[in-house]
Design a protein around this motif. Structure first.
Motif, PDB file in Angstrom:
ATOM      1  N   ASP A  36       0.658  -1.032   0.011  1.00 32.03           N
ATOM      2  CA  ASP A  36       0.023   0.028   0.127  1.00 32.03           C
ATOM      3  C   ASP A  36       0.779   1.247  -0.237  1.00 32.03           C
ATOM      4  OD1 ASP A  36      -2.501   1.136  -0.213  1.00 32.03           O
ATOM      5  OD2 ASP A  36      -2.956   1.173   2.146  1.00 32.03           O
ATOM      6  N   CYS A  47       2.240   1.579  -3.556  1.00 35.15           N
ATOM      7  CA  CYS A  47       1.199   2.303  -4.481  1.00 35.15           C
ATOM      8  C   CYS A  47       0.700   3.574  -4.341  1.00 35.15           C
ATOM      9  CB  CYS A  47       0.101   1.282  -4.539  1.00 35.15           C
ATOM     10  SG  CYS A  47       0.681  -0.462  -5.501  1.00 35.15           S
ATOM     11  N   GLU A  98       1.557   5.838  -7.399  1.00 35.20           N
ATOM     12  CA  GLU A  98       0.193   6.215  -7.880  1.00 35.20           C
ATOM     13  C   GLU A  98       0.144   8.167  -7.767  1.00 35.20           C
ATOM     14  OE1 GLU A  98      -3.742   4.148  -7.219  1.00 35.20           O
ATOM     15  OE2 GLU A  98      -2.256   2.783  -6.147  1.00 35.20           O
ATOM     16  N   PRO A 131      -4.868   1.571  -9.575  1.00 34.78           N
ATOM     17  CA  PRO A 131      -4.826   0.491  -8.792  1.00 34.78           C
ATOM     18  C   PRO A 131      -5.762   0.635  -7.517  1.00 34.78           C
ATOM     19  CG  PRO A 131      -2.683   1.342  -9.660  1.00 34.78           C
ATOM     20  CD  PRO A 131      -3.461   2.216  -9.763  1.00 34.78           C
ATOM     21  N   HIS A 132      -5.808   1.670  -6.978  1.00 34.53           N
ATOM     22  CA  HIS A 132      -6.896   1.789  -5.885  1.00 34.53           C
ATOM     23  C   HIS A 132      -8.249   1.663  -6.218  1.00 34.53           C
ATOM     24  CE1 HIS A 132      -3.439   2.856  -3.087  1.00 34.53           C
ATOM     25  NE2 HIS A 132      -4.407   2.964  -2.272  1.00 34.53           N
ATOM     26  N   VAL A 184      -4.401  -3.742  -3.697  1.00 37.95           N
ATOM     27  CA  VAL A 184      -4.262  -2.505  -4.532  1.00 37.95           C
ATOM     28  C   VAL A 184      -3.010  -3.045  -5.313  1.00 37.95           C
ATOM     29  CG1 VAL A 184      -2.920  -0.273  -4.575  1.00 37.95           C
ATOM     30  CG2 VAL A 184      -4.870  -0.551  -3.078  1.00 37.95           C
ATOM     31  N   SER A 185      -2.159  -3.808  -4.955  1.00 40.37           N
ATOM     32  CA  SER A 185      -0.873  -4.202  -5.460  1.00 40.37           C
ATOM     33  C   SER A 185      -1.159  -5.156  -6.791  1.00 40.37           C
ATOM     34  CB  SER A 185       0.203  -5.007  -4.788  1.00 40.37           C
ATOM     35  OG  SER A 185      -0.389  -6.116  -4.272  1.00 40.37           O
ATOM     36  N   ALA A 232      -1.649  -3.364  -9.871  1.00 41.63           N
ATOM     37  CA  ALA A 232      -0.683  -2.212 -10.036  1.00 41.63           C
ATOM     38  C   ALA A 232       0.399  -2.443 -11.277  1.00 41.63           C
ATOM     39  CB  ALA A 232       0.039  -1.798  -8.843  1.00 41.63           C
ATOM     40  N   PHE A 278       0.333   0.273 -14.107  1.00 42.20           N
ATOM     41  CA  PHE A 278       1.346   1.434 -14.656  1.00 42.20           C
ATOM     42  C   PHE A 278       1.675   1.154 -16.007  1.00 42.20           C
ATOM     43  CE2 PHE A 278       1.908   1.283  -9.809  1.00 42.20           C
ATOM     44  CZ  PHE A 278       1.329   2.553  -9.799  1.00 42.20           C
ATOM     45  N   SER A 329      -4.169  -9.153 -15.358  1.00 37.62           N
ATOM     46  CA  SER A 329      -3.798  -9.345 -13.916  1.00 37.62           C
ATOM     47  C   SER A 329      -4.124 -10.451 -13.403  1.00 37.62           C
ATOM     48  CB  SER A 329      -4.200  -7.978 -12.949  1.00 37.62           C
ATOM     49  OG  SER A 329      -3.628  -6.975 -13.530  1.00 37.62           O
TER      50      SER A 329
END
Length: 433
Positions: free
Chosen positions: A207, A210, A214, A292-293, A329-330, A333, A337, A429
């Protein structure tokens, strides 16, 4: 797709709590609360943190300093609308208070924010939840002083204006966002994080990463249309002040994150990661976070049976799944990105260099940050994609729909985001490595 406002914004804002940082800082809470005029305080924590003895120690010390403490120790890890309502009802029944003291991870701090909001303002919880999930009402009255004492290293909630919650009936995570929710004082004592298990350190540390990544890659504040003073929101886009906090957070994590997960007793590593969490909070609490969030909220809200090590189920919830926030979140991510790279290539490359100094750059620069980030995830034991936490391609449509509800977050993305874009990120993902 870039943003080209007719009248570009020329002003950015920056806000932060007062900050006290260092080993043993918790022992000065009596003085700190007295300076805020507090005589009767509500201490908000959760059962796991309460079991460490830290909240009881703090309450006892405050009692000797002449401050009456009422303890609520039923904050839920990953708060729901129901758990926040329970905390608010407890607080209203036990009021009045002069201040609210949160001791715990982001879940306890966010619970304290909701309690403080509804102790001082009328209406109900959903009135204040962000649109389109809730009514997006702004608090009309000032809140009580809120002192946040984090015991985990990740959420940055001690620095931010955000309270995150899971609205169970809608199977989505969302939040309440307003400058009045920012804590008055953050007391960051790295000694309180020594008992944090490796799995929690890993998930919450992602977290941190990110938050910093972010915010650093968020659309610039100058890419927005110019606003009046009363139109400005806490997330104003990347800006020179937030950038400094994010860069320093990434540098600290590069040197210490893996060590903190591998050896929880490494005091120097714990100090660096605690500082990185605070710095990243000071960055994203102003610049904002993005894709991501936004994806993480429906991932956490729609999980079925997965529950990681070091996150035991509360009593009566053995069959309730959990993807911790930082892990959620990860998981998208790296691909997020990859999607945002073209909007700010130099920033994505610089972020990768900060996170992996000396690393060889791949032939395709677009692969640099995703590759560095997946290396970190693999090293600290994060699952290798959405498939590993129970999602399949059949879930992508529902997850994408949930992510698109996070309008406040997606507005900060450096590229305009469509539901097709989000679905593509989610599909890629399912299996990251």
């Amino acid at each position: 797709m870039s943003f080209a406002p007719t009248h570009p914004e020329s002003v950015f804002t920056y806000g932060a709590p007062q900050l006290k940082f260092g080993p043993g800082a918790r022992h000065e809470l009596g003085h700190d609360l007295a300076q805020l005029g507090a005589h009767r305080v509500l201490l908000v924590t959760d059962a796991g943190v309460a079991a460490t003895g830290a909240p009881a120690e703090i309450a006892e010390t405050l009692g000797r300093d002449g401050i009456e403490v009422v303890v609520f120790d039923r904050s839920r890890v990953e708060p729901t609308d129901a758990s926040l309502v329970e905390a608010v009802e407890f607080a209203r029944a036990a009021a009045p208070f002069d201040a609210v003291l949160a001791v715990g991870g982001g879940s306890s701090i966010d619970t304290a924010k909701a309690v403080d909001l509804l102790l001082t303002n009328d209406g109900e919880l959903m009135d204040y939840v962000n649109a389109p999930v809730g009514g997006a009402r702004a608090p009309g009255n000032p809140l009580l002083p809120l002192v946040a004492v984090p015991t985990t290293t990740g959420t940055g909630s001690e620095s931010t204006t955000i309270c995150v919650l899971d609205v169970v009936s809608q199977h989505v995570k969302t939040g309440i966002s307003h400058p009045r929710l920012r804590p008055t004082l953050a007391v960051v004592d790295p000694e309180l994080t020594i008992t944090q298990p490796a799995g929690v350190t890993a998930a919450s540390g992602l977290d941190i990463l990110c938050h910093a990544l972010e915010s650093y890659t968020a659309r610039p504040y100058t890419s927005y249309e110019a606003k009046r003073a009363d139109q400005r929101v806490p997330y104003c886009g990347s800006n020179p002040v937030a950038d400094l906090w994010c860069e320093k957070a990434l540098a600290l994590m590069a040197g210490s994150f893996r060590r903190a997960v591998r050896d929880g007793d490494d005091e120097a590593a714990r100090m660096d990661v605690a500082m990185a969490a605070t710095f990243a909070g000071l960055g994203f609490g102003n610049a904002g976070v993005h894709i991501p969030h936004a994806n993480a909220y429906p991932i956490a809200g729609q999980v079925r049976a997965f529950r990681p090590a070091d996150y035991p189920a509360p009593a009566g919830e053995a069959d309730h799944g959990l993807v911790p926030h930082g892990m959620a979140v990860s998981l998208t991510a790296p691909e997020a990105f990859r999607h945002t790279f073209e909007a700010a290539p130099d920033r994505h490359v610089r972020a990768a260099e900060l996170l992996a100094p000396g690393a060889d750059r791949p032939d395709a620069a677009v692969d640099f940050l995703p590759g560095v980030l997946t290396d970190v995830m693999r090293d600290v034991g994060i699952p290798p994609g959405l498939g590993a936490v129970g999602f399949t391609g059949a879930d992508v449509s529902s997850l994408a729909e949930g992510a698109m509800k996070q309008e406040r977050l997606l507005a900060t993305a450096p590229r305009a985001v469509t539901v097709e874009d989000v679905a593509g990120i989610l599909h890629r993902s399912i299996e990251l490595w």
